[in-house]
Scaffold this active site. Structure first.
Site, PDB file in Angstrom:
ATOM      1  CE  LYS A 192       1.530  15.710  -0.806  1.00  0.00           C
ATOM      2  NZ  LYS A 192       1.964  14.313  -0.509  1.00  0.00           N
TER       3      LYS A 192
ATOM      4  CE1 TYR B  13       6.022  14.120  -4.121  1.00  0.00           C
ATOM      5  CE2 TYR B  13       4.211  14.775  -5.548  1.00  0.00           C
ATOM      6  CZ  TYR B  13       4.790  14.718  -4.289  1.00  0.00           C
ATOM      7  OH  TYR B  13       4.145  15.260  -3.208  1.00  0.00           O
TER       8      TYR B  13
ATOM      9  CG  ASN C 199       0.554  12.573   2.446  1.00  0.00           C
ATOM     10  OD1 ASN C 199       0.430  13.351   1.498  1.00  0.00           O
ATOM     11  ND2 ASN C 199       1.677  11.960   2.729  1.00  0.00           N
TER      12      ASN C 199
ATOM     13  CG  HIS D  78       5.833  18.338  -0.843  1.00  0.00           C
ATOM     14  ND1 HIS D  78       6.646  17.230  -0.874  1.00  0.00           N
ATOM     15  CD2 HIS D  78       6.635  19.404  -1.104  1.00  0.00           C
ATOM     16  CE1 HIS D  78       7.895  17.620  -1.160  1.00  0.00           C
ATOM     17  NE2 HIS D  78       7.905  18.938  -1.303  1.00  0.00           N
TER      18      HIS D  78
ATOM     19  CD  GLU E 123      10.910  19.797  -2.987  1.00  0.00           C
ATOM     20  OE1 GLU E 123      11.100  18.574  -2.977  1.00  0.00           O
ATOM     21  OE2 GLU E 123      10.318  20.394  -2.057  1.00  0.00           O
TER      22      GLU E 123
HETATM   23  P1  ATP Z   1       6.127  14.697   0.818  1.00  0.00           P
HETATM   24  O1  ATP Z   1       7.328  14.431  -0.056  1.00  0.00           O
HETATM   25  O2  ATP Z   1       4.818  14.686   0.083  1.00  0.00           O
HETATM   26  O3  ATP Z   1       6.293  15.889   1.703  1.00  0.00           O
HETATM   27  P2  ATP Z   1       7.105  12.750   2.617  1.00  0.00           P
HETATM   28  O4  ATP Z   1       8.445  13.385   2.409  1.00  0.00           O
HETATM   29  O5  ATP Z   1       6.598  12.638   4.018  1.00  0.00           O
HETATM   30  O6  ATP Z   1       5.976  13.506   1.831  1.00  0.00           O
HETATM   31  P3  ATP Z   1       7.905  10.771   0.681  1.00  0.00           P
HETATM   32  O7  ATP Z   1       8.561   9.519   1.113  1.00  0.00           O
HETATM   33  O8  ATP Z   1       8.731  11.850   0.062  1.00  0.00           O
HETATM   34  O9  ATP Z   1       7.057  11.341   1.922  1.00  0.00           O
HETATM   35  O10 ATP Z   1       6.738  10.371  -0.328  1.00  0.00           O
HETATM   36  C1  ATP Z   1       6.178  11.340  -1.180  1.00  0.00           C
HETATM   37  C2  ATP Z   1       4.699  11.148  -1.242  1.00  0.00           C
HETATM   38  O11 ATP Z   1       4.419   9.914  -1.872  1.00  0.00           O
HETATM   39  C3  ATP Z   1       3.988  11.067   0.116  1.00  0.00           C
HETATM   40  O12 ATP Z   1       3.656  12.313   0.649  1.00  0.00           O
HETATM   41  C4  ATP Z   1       2.756  10.283  -0.240  1.00  0.00           C
HETATM   42  O13 ATP Z   1       1.773  11.147  -0.818  1.00  0.00           O
HETATM   43  C5  ATP Z   1       3.271   9.324  -1.293  1.00  0.00           C
HETATM   44  N1  ATP Z   1       3.627   8.046  -0.674  1.00  0.00           N
HETATM   45  C6  ATP Z   1       4.707   7.772   0.078  1.00  0.00           C
HETATM   46  N2  ATP Z   1       4.711   6.490   0.477  1.00  0.00           N
HETATM   47  C7  ATP Z   1       3.590   5.950  -0.054  1.00  0.00           C
HETATM   48  C8  ATP Z   1       3.004   4.654  -0.016  1.00  0.00           C
HETATM   49  N3  ATP Z   1       3.582   3.649   0.639  1.00  0.00           N
HETATM   50  N4  ATP Z   1       1.842   4.466  -0.678  1.00  0.00           N
HETATM   51  C9  ATP Z   1       1.259   5.469  -1.358  1.00  0.00           C
HETATM   52  N5  ATP Z   1       1.756   6.705  -1.443  1.00  0.00           N
HETATM   53  C10 ATP Z   1       2.902   6.954  -0.791  1.00  0.00           C
HETATM   54 MG    MG Z   2       9.245  13.815   0.465  1.00  0.00          MG
END
Ligand code: ATP
Ligand code: MG
Length: 143
Positions: free
Chosen positions: A11, A51, A114, A117, A128
C-alpha cells in the site's frame, strides 16, 4: 497442500517508506514466488471498485483516499497454501494485534494505513488477480 495464487498489494504507506524490497524478501523467504508485478497509482474509480465489498463501511471513503494517495506495488504470489501463507506473513489487519515479525507489526502503525493487502480466499484471489493482471498477465514459473 495445494499450489495457490494470491493477490498482494504493497500500500502507499509502505511504498513511501521505501520498503518494497524488504517486503518482497519476506514473501520469498516464506516460499512465495512473485509471478506478476506492477507499480500503479490507482484512480479513485479503480480503488473504489477494488474495495467495493467495503462500500457500506464507515471507513470506505478514507480507505479509497488512502489507497490513491501514492503509488502501490501490486503482485501475484504463488506457492503452497499461498493465500493463508501470505496472510500469515502479513499479520493481523490492525498492526497493534499483529504477531511479532509480521509485515504489519514491523512496517505499519495503524489499521487504516496497514502496509499490505492480501486476498482472503480462493474466489477473491482469482477475481483480484484478474482485476489487476487480466487473463494473461501472470508469468508461470517454468524453472
Ligand atoms: P486487506 O483486505 O487490505 O488485505 P484485511 O483483509 O486484513 O486487509 P479487511 O477487513 O478486508 O482487512 O479491510 C480492508 C482494509 O480496510 C484494511 O486493510 C484496512 O486498510 C481498512 N480497514 C479495515 N478496518 C478498518 C477500520 N476499522 N478503520 C479503518 N480502516 C479499516
Ligand atoms: Mg480483506
Amino acid at each position: 497442500m495445494t499450489i495457490e495464487r494470491t493477490l498482494s498489494i504493497i500500500k502507499p504507506d509502505a511504498v513511501a517508506k521505501n520498503v518494497i524490497g524488504e517486503i518482497y524478501d519476506r514473501f520469498e523467504k516464506a516460499g512465495l514466488r512473485i509471478v506478476a508485478s506492477r507499480m500503479e497509482h490507482l484512480s479513485a474509480a479503480k480503488a473504489g471498485e477494488f474495495y467495493a465489498v467495503h462500500r457500506e463501511r464507515p471507513f470506505y471513503n478514507d480507505l479509497v483516499a488512502f489507497m490513491t494517495s501514492g503509488p502501490v506495488m501490486i503482485q501475484a504470489l504463488e506457492g503452497e497454501d499461498a493465500i493463508a501463507k501470505n496472510r500469515e506473513v502479513m499479520g493481523a489487519t490492525n498492526p497493534a494485534d499483529a504477531a511479532a515479525g509480521t509485515i504489519r507489526a514491523d512496517f505499519a502503525q495503524t489499521v487504516d494505513e496497514n502496509a499490505v493487502h492480501g486476498s482472503d480466499g480462493l474466489d477473491t484471489a482469482r477475481a483480484e488477480i484478474e482485476f489487476f493482471f487480466g487473463n494473461d498477465g501472470v508469468c508461470p514459473r517454468t524453472r
